[in-house]
Write a protein that holds these residues in place. Structure first.
Motif, PDB file in Angstrom:
ATOM      1  N   ALA A  98       0.824  -1.203   0.000  1.00 10.90           N
ATOM      2  CA  ALA A  98       0.000   0.000   0.000  1.00 10.90           C
ATOM      3  C   ALA A  98       0.860   1.256   0.000  1.00 10.90           C
ATOM      4  O   ALA A  98       0.529   2.260  -0.642  1.00 10.90           O
ATOM      5  CB  ALA A  98      -0.926  -0.018   1.213  1.00 10.90           C
ATOM      6  N   LEU A  99       1.979   1.191   0.695  1.00  2.00           N
ATOM      7  CA  LEU A  99       2.892   2.337   0.725  1.00  2.00           C
ATOM      8  C   LEU A  99       3.473   2.598  -0.665  1.00  2.00           C
ATOM      9  O   LEU A  99       3.527   3.754  -1.137  1.00  2.00           O
ATOM     10  CB  LEU A  99       4.007   2.077   1.735  1.00  2.00           C
ATOM     11  CG  LEU A  99       5.108   3.131   1.826  1.00  2.00           C
ATOM     12  CD1 LEU A  99       4.535   4.472   2.295  1.00  2.00           C
ATOM     13  CD2 LEU A  99       6.228   2.667   2.746  1.00  2.00           C
ATOM     14  N   ALA A 122       3.588   5.718  -5.787  1.00  2.00           N
ATOM     15  CA  ALA A 122       3.450   5.789  -7.241  1.00  2.00           C
ATOM     16  C   ALA A 122       2.348   6.762  -7.649  1.00  2.00           C
ATOM     17  O   ALA A 122       2.493   7.548  -8.606  1.00  2.00           O
ATOM     18  CB  ALA A 122       3.167   4.403  -7.789  1.00  2.00           C
ATOM     19  N   THR A 123       1.243   6.711  -6.948  1.00  2.00           N
ATOM     20  CA  THR A 123       0.138   7.624  -7.258  1.00  2.00           C
ATOM     21  C   THR A 123       0.567   9.066  -7.064  1.00  2.00           C
ATOM     22  O   THR A 123       0.217   9.956  -7.866  1.00  2.00           O
ATOM     23  CB  THR A 123      -1.075   7.302  -6.359  1.00  2.00           C
ATOM     24  OG1 THR A 123      -1.475   5.946  -6.571  1.00  2.00           O
ATOM     25  CG2 THR A 123      -2.237   8.221  -6.668  1.00  2.00           C
ATOM     26  N   ILE A 181       1.999  14.247  -9.452  1.00  2.00           N
ATOM     27  CA  ILE A 181       2.942  15.368  -9.494  1.00  2.00           C
ATOM     28  C   ILE A 181       3.302  15.689 -10.959  1.00  2.00           C
ATOM     29  O   ILE A 181       3.368  16.863 -11.360  1.00  2.00           O
ATOM     30  CB  ILE A 181       4.202  15.036  -8.674  1.00  2.00           C
ATOM     31  CG1 ILE A 181       3.872  15.065  -7.179  1.00  2.00           C
ATOM     32  CG2 ILE A 181       5.317  16.024  -8.993  1.00  2.00           C
ATOM     33  CD1 ILE A 181       5.020  14.652  -6.287  1.00  2.00           C
ATOM     34  N   ALA A 182       3.515  14.620 -11.739  1.00  2.00           N
ATOM     35  CA  ALA A 182       3.850  14.832 -13.154  1.00  2.00           C
ATOM     36  C   ALA A 182       2.695  15.514 -13.887  1.00  2.00           C
ATOM     37  O   ALA A 182       2.896  16.466 -14.669  1.00  2.00           O
ATOM     38  CB  ALA A 182       4.204  13.511 -13.809  1.00  2.00           C
ATOM     39  N   LEU A 183       1.463  15.043 -13.633  1.00  3.06           N
ATOM     40  CA  LEU A 183       0.305  15.659 -14.256  1.00  3.06           C
ATOM     41  C   LEU A 183       0.123  17.104 -13.809  1.00  3.06           C
ATOM     42  O   LEU A 183      -0.254  17.982 -14.617  1.00  3.06           O
ATOM     43  CB  LEU A 183      -0.955  14.851 -13.958  1.00  3.06           C
ATOM     44  CG  LEU A 183      -1.024  13.440 -14.578  1.00  3.06           C
ATOM     45  CD1 LEU A 183      -2.261  12.706 -14.067  1.00  3.06           C
ATOM     46  CD2 LEU A 183      -1.006  13.521 -16.094  1.00  3.06           C
ATOM     47  N   ARG A 242      -0.023  13.020  -1.033  1.00  8.79           N
ATOM     48  CA  ARG A 242       1.011  13.103   0.010  1.00  8.79           C
ATOM     49  C   ARG A 242       0.449  12.657   1.368  1.00  8.79           C
ATOM     50  O   ARG A 242       1.126  11.971   2.142  1.00  8.79           O
ATOM     51  CB  ARG A 242       1.547  14.530   0.096  1.00  8.79           C
ATOM     52  CG  ARG A 242       2.456  14.915  -1.045  1.00  8.79           C
ATOM     53  CD  ARG A 242       3.258  16.161  -0.700  1.00  8.79           C
ATOM     54  NE  ARG A 242       4.243  16.453  -1.731  1.00  8.79           N
ATOM     55  CZ  ARG A 242       4.110  17.374  -2.679  1.00  8.79           C
ATOM     56  NH1 ARG A 242       2.990  18.113  -2.740  1.00  8.79           N
ATOM     57  NH2 ARG A 242       5.050  17.568  -3.592  1.00  8.79           N
ATOM     58  N   ALA A 243      -0.803  13.033   1.665  1.00  4.84           N
ATOM     59  CA  ALA A 243      -1.429  12.591   2.919  1.00  4.84           C
ATOM     60  C   ALA A 243      -1.627  11.073   2.923  1.00  4.84           C
ATOM     61  O   ALA A 243      -1.408  10.403   3.932  1.00  4.84           O
ATOM     62  CB  ALA A 243      -2.762  13.306   3.107  1.00  4.84           C
ATOM     63  N   ALA A 244      -2.037  10.533   1.766  1.00  2.00           N
ATOM     64  CA  ALA A 244      -2.223   9.076   1.679  1.00  2.00           C
ATOM     65  C   ALA A 244      -0.903   8.350   1.846  1.00  2.00           C
ATOM     66  O   ALA A 244      -0.838   7.273   2.480  1.00  2.00           O
ATOM     67  CB  ALA A 244      -2.868   8.722   0.337  1.00  2.00           C
TER      68      ALA A 244
END
Length: 398
Positions: free
Chosen positions: A116-117, A122-123, A128-130, A173-175
């Motif tokens: 999950a981490l 990755a998400t 960030i790229a988008l 970032r929170a996730a």
């Protein structure tokens, strides 16, 4: 004339027969016995003096103490529960072990949380790229608008998309932080110092977050002893506490120890129990050697201070009647005087006498049942207490 009467009585006796004559003779002798006291009689005998033991009232400094039955309580009690759900992988201690803050107790299978981490990471990177691309397009569209090559609506759409992706990155970032925290929660550590109880879950068990109890930790050093005293003592306690810390001593019934454990009074409840009329208190003890144990019953002594120059007698000397408490004071000529007194604190087998007695006066400590006011007494040695009283000669004093 007398001879004539006697002759008539004799004649009457002969006429009546031998049996009435014999009865008359016996009655006459009995009446004569009652009228004439026996020779050498000295009158009724007096009661012998009552055998008693006595002790002198003494003047000395006495500690003012209150006694109660107390129960030992842990300083803190923590039930350790997992903060994430999963399968218990390993136990890192044994039950009954002393643990320190931060010691590793259990581990939960961390593979799902590691996955999950990585997914959260990755998400975040994707968004960030988008976001960066959207920001570039928004700036480019705004430049076109300034040169008259684009519409305001197109600029607003590009800027909205960029801001939306910026918010998505913040959420990612929170996730990611949450996934990292969940992974840390797979290692369950001791929240404080204490002794571990029985292990309640073992490797292989699936545990639920904030529900499954794993182990209970009790802090034994320092430790509490809770006890209760009658509400009438509350005023004395508060006055004594206003001058400084009050000493509390405890001893375990039936256990011999070199010295009592000593602590301080640390808590007075904010209300008296209306059902019992008692006030709850707690003493705090260092308990470095773990001599006191949670749940244990102990004898508690709360010291309020020291009474200087108190008049003290053995507690056995103080008796209770319908009109109050009293002692038998023995005079120089061994006569008992019943004297009312006002007793104060009882310390061990001694009682402080507030009023009614002076130092040096002698009081009865044993043999009260045969003593009343004005009774003459004979003093027994303390070693004779409980033994049959020696035979005494009748008192022949006038």
């Amino acid at each position: 004339m007398e001879e004539f009467l006697i002759s008539r009585q004799c004649l009457g006796a002969r006429a009546a027969g031998p049996i009435p004559l014999l009865l008359a003779t016996l009655i006459g002798l009995s009446g004569c016995d009652r009228l004439q006291p026996p020779a050498g009689a000295a009158g009724p005998a007096r009661q012998p003096p009552a055998p008693v033991t006595i002790a002198a009232a003494v003047e000395k400094d006495m500690p003012l103490e209150l006694h109660a039955i107390g129960r030992v309580q842990p300083f803190t009690t923590v039930t350790v529960k997992p903060q994430v759900s999963g399968q218990l992988a390993q136990t890192h201690f044994v039950h009954g072990q002393d643990v320190k803050t931060g010691d590793l107790l259990f581990t939960i299978d961390s593979r799902p949380f590691q996955t999950a981490l990585e997914q959260a990471q990755a998400t975040l990177e994707k968004n960030i790229a988008l976001m960066n691309d959207a920001l570039i397009e928004a700036e480019w569209q705004e430049n076109l608008q300034e040169r008259g090559l684009g519409t305001q609506r197109e600029s607003q759409n590009k800027r909205a998309l960029a801001e939306s992706l910026k918010a998505a990155v913040a959420a990612d970032r929170a996730a990611l932080a949450k996934a990292r925290l969940d992974l840390e929660y797979c290692s369950i550590r001791a929240p404080g110092d204490g002794r571990a109880g029985e292990i309640l879950a073992h490797p292989g068990n699936v545990v639920s977050a904030n529900e499954t109890a794993l182990v209970v930790l009790n802090q034994l050093s320092p430790i509490y002893v809770s006890f209760s005293l009658p509400e009438r003592e509350l005023g004395r306690i508060k006055r004594a506490q206003s001058t400084g810390d009050l000493q509390v001593r405890v001893e375990i019934p039936g256990e011999e120890q070199a010295e009592n454990e000593v602590g301080v009074l640390s808590f007075i409840d904010n209300a008296v129990d209306s059902a019992t009329g008692m006030i709850s208190l707690k003493g705090t003890f260092g308990n470095a050697n773990h001599w006191l144990w949670p749940g244990q019953f102990v004898n508690v002594t709360l010291t309020l201070g020291t009474r200087r120059g108190a008049v003290v007698v053995p507690s056995a000397a103080v008796q209770t009647s319908q009109t109050g408490q009293y002692v038998f004071v023995i005079s120089e000529d061994l006569v008992a005087e019943s004297r009312p007194v006002v007793p104060g604190f009882a310390v061990g087998e001694e009682t402080i006498i507030e009023t009614g007695l002076r130092a040096g006066e002698r009081v009865v400590t044993d043999g009260h049942l045969r003593v009343t006011h004005g009774t003459r007494v004979v003093v027994r040695e303390p070693a004779d207490v409980g033994q049959p009283a020696p035979a005494s000669r009748p008192d022949t004093h006038p």
